[in-house]
Design a protein around this motif. Structure first.
Motif, PDB file in Angstrom:
ATOM      1  N   ALA A 139       0.828  -1.205   0.000  1.00 55.41           N
ATOM      2  CA  ALA A 139       0.000   0.000   0.000  1.00 55.41           C
ATOM      3  C   ALA A 139       0.864   1.257   0.000  1.00 55.41           C
ATOM      4  O   ALA A 139       0.557   2.252  -0.673  1.00 55.41           O
ATOM      5  N   THR A 143       0.871   3.989  -2.982  1.00 60.49           N
ATOM      6  CA  THR A 143       0.539   5.386  -2.674  1.00 60.49           C
ATOM      7  C   THR A 143       1.602   6.319  -3.227  1.00 60.49           C
ATOM      8  O   THR A 143       1.294   7.353  -3.834  1.00 60.49           O
ATOM      9  N   SER A 146       1.290   6.257  -7.142  1.00 56.95           N
ATOM     10  CA  SER A 146       0.018   6.714  -7.700  1.00 56.95           C
ATOM     11  C   SER A 146      -0.159   8.219  -7.629  1.00 56.95           C
ATOM     12  O   SER A 146      -0.928   8.794  -8.400  1.00 56.95           O
ATOM     13  N   LEU A 154       5.004  11.320   1.681  1.00 54.73           N
ATOM     14  CA  LEU A 154       4.427   9.996   1.840  1.00 54.73           C
ATOM     15  C   LEU A 154       4.256   9.631   3.312  1.00 54.73           C
ATOM     16  O   LEU A 154       3.190   9.180   3.734  1.00 54.73           O
ATOM     17  N   LEU A 157       1.497  11.621   5.353  1.00 55.41           N
ATOM     18  CA  LEU A 157       0.084  11.533   4.983  1.00 55.41           C
ATOM     19  C   LEU A 157      -0.750  11.069   6.169  1.00 55.41           C
ATOM     20  O   LEU A 157      -0.407  10.098   6.844  1.00 55.41           O
ATOM     21  N   ILE A 162      -6.948  11.454   2.797  1.00 56.27           N
ATOM     22  CA  ILE A 162      -7.541  10.635   1.720  1.00 56.27           C
ATOM     23  C   ILE A 162      -9.020  10.975   1.631  1.00 56.27           C
ATOM     24  O   ILE A 162      -9.779  10.742   2.577  1.00 56.27           O
ATOM     25  N   ILE A 169      -6.343  13.248  -3.042  1.00 57.16           N
ATOM     26  CA  ILE A 169      -5.429  13.144  -1.904  1.00 57.16           C
ATOM     27  C   ILE A 169      -4.941  14.551  -1.603  1.00 57.16           C
ATOM     28  O   ILE A 169      -4.460  15.253  -2.493  1.00 57.16           O
ATOM     29  N   LEU A 184      -6.982  10.810  -6.552  1.00 59.27           N
ATOM     30  CA  LEU A 184      -6.881   9.539  -5.828  1.00 59.27           C
ATOM     31  C   LEU A 184      -7.195   8.394  -6.778  1.00 59.27           C
ATOM     32  O   LEU A 184      -8.270   8.337  -7.374  1.00 59.27           O
ATOM     33  N   LEU A 188      -5.807   2.339  -5.923  1.00 59.79           N
ATOM     34  CA  LEU A 188      -5.198   2.590  -4.621  1.00 59.79           C
ATOM     35  C   LEU A 188      -6.253   2.605  -3.526  1.00 59.79           C
ATOM     36  O   LEU A 188      -6.038   2.034  -2.445  1.00 59.79           O
ATOM     37  N   LEU A 192      -6.213   0.533  -0.091  1.00 56.37           N
ATOM     38  CA  LEU A 192      -6.162   1.227   1.197  1.00 56.37           C
ATOM     39  C   LEU A 192      -7.305   0.807   2.111  1.00 56.37           C
ATOM     40  O   LEU A 192      -7.129   0.739   3.337  1.00 56.37           O
ATOM     41  N   LEU A 205      -1.470   7.664   7.893  1.00 56.24           N
ATOM     42  CA  LEU A 205      -1.839   6.562   7.019  1.00 56.24           C
ATOM     43  C   LEU A 205      -0.893   5.383   7.200  1.00 56.24           C
ATOM     44  O   LEU A 205      -1.315   4.229   7.261  1.00 56.24           O
ATOM     45  N   SER A 287      -4.799   8.376 -12.828  1.00 52.83           N
ATOM     46  CA  SER A 287      -3.525   7.941 -12.252  1.00 52.83           C
ATOM     47  C   SER A 287      -2.958   6.781 -13.064  1.00 52.83           C
ATOM     48  O   SER A 287      -3.708   5.875 -13.445  1.00 52.83           O
TER      49      SER A 287
END
Length: 295
Positions: A139, A143, A146, A154, A157, A162, A169, A184, A188, A192, A205, A287
């Motif tokens: 994941a 993320t 994407s 990252l 987050l 989200i 995002i 988003l 993904l 998630l 996250l 994406s």
């Protein structure tokens, strides 16, 4: 004791340097003011560390000399191999801390080599994801790719960032403290949801074992292992996924100006490494993760 960055581990070589080149009282005060102003202005931890390291080394080399009395001519003799960073560190001290004029703006700087970013093929990104069996790690990599995230973005987050309702995002802590929105990925989002049910993260996250944000070093190690499992020799950190994201969008026909927005670049020149122009609207951008065959 002399000031040091709190998170810095001191090697024997550095310890010897600290003893051999002690800071005088004036330069010690200058370094304290320097750190405090960088923090007050909200510079990123990496920039703060880099600037402070360069400025700290300069203060050591000055010995009994006061940094406040340093001239532009004296700066010309300093560390040619790291001249750009050193000049930026000096500029901050004289222009921001001492509120003096642009004394170091015209120092000659070495030309930076124009290197094209290393990019993964879409099939290589798919292999990396498929070879990552740990759901949390998978994941995390999905993320990063994407949304074209920097590793600092990252790991910071939060779950609230989200937004499945708007399929966006919210990146709140981008470079320079600037926020931005990126689409988003539906692929993904589905991953998630499964990840959330299994791991139940609290605020962030991706969280560490003791809570709080996942460390950047751990995130980098996940990609390093995933590349090895996928048999990919290309060098690069999480930023490799960011470069790949931008390039894959470009190859799919996304206008470079929208890619600039998605990546959070200040200047279009930075984005033009992936240069190509086409006509698309931001809301219609898909994406690249959604085009991968992950089944």
């Amino acid at each position: 004791m002399q000031p040091l960055l709190k998170t810095e581990k001191i090697s024997k070589q550095r310890a010897d340097m600290l003893l051999q080149f002690p800071l005088n009282k004036d330069n010690l005060q200058a370094f304290t003011q320097y750190q405090e102003l960088l923090q007050l202005k909200g510079y990123s931890p990496q920039t703060l560390k880099t600037y402070c390291n360069e400025f700290h080394l300069l203060l050591r080399l000055l010995g009994k000399g006061k940094v406040s009395g340093m001239t532009k001519e004296g700066g010309r003799c300093y560390s040619a191999t790291r001249l750009n960073t050193a000049i930026n560190a000096l500029k901050f001290y004289f222009e921001q801390v001492l509120n003096r004029g642009r004394e170091f703006y015209d120092l000659p700087r070495p030309k930076k080599p124009k290197k094209l970013p290393t990019v993964l093929a879409e099939s290589e990104v798919a292999r990396i994801i498929l070879q990552t069996k740990n759901l949390k790690h998978r994941a995390l990599l999905m993320t990063a790719y994407s949304a074209g995230l920097r590793v600092s973005e990252l790991v910071k987050l939060r779950i609230k960032d989200i937004d499945p309702g708007r399929m966006m995002i919210h990146i709140r802590e981008g470079k320079g403290g600037k926020g931005r929105m990126v689409p988003l990925s539906q692929t993904l989002l589905e991953t998630l949801r499964i990840y959330y049910q299994q791991y139940k993260p609290g605020e962030y996250l991706f969280e560490g074992e003791n809570g709080g944000p996942y460390s950047a070093r751990s995130a980098q190690e996940i990609l390093k292992k995933a590349k090895r499992w996928a048999g990919i020799q290309k060098k690069g950190s999480i930023h490799l996924l960011r470069h790949s994201y931008a390039t894959h969008l470009l190859e799919a026909g996304t206008d470079v100006r929208y890619i600039q927005v998605l990546l959070g670049h200040n200047s279009l020149k930075t984005t033009l490494r992936y240069t190509h122009v086409s006509k698309l609207k931001l809301g219609s951008i898909q994406s690249p993760l959604d085009r991968l065959k992950l089944e």
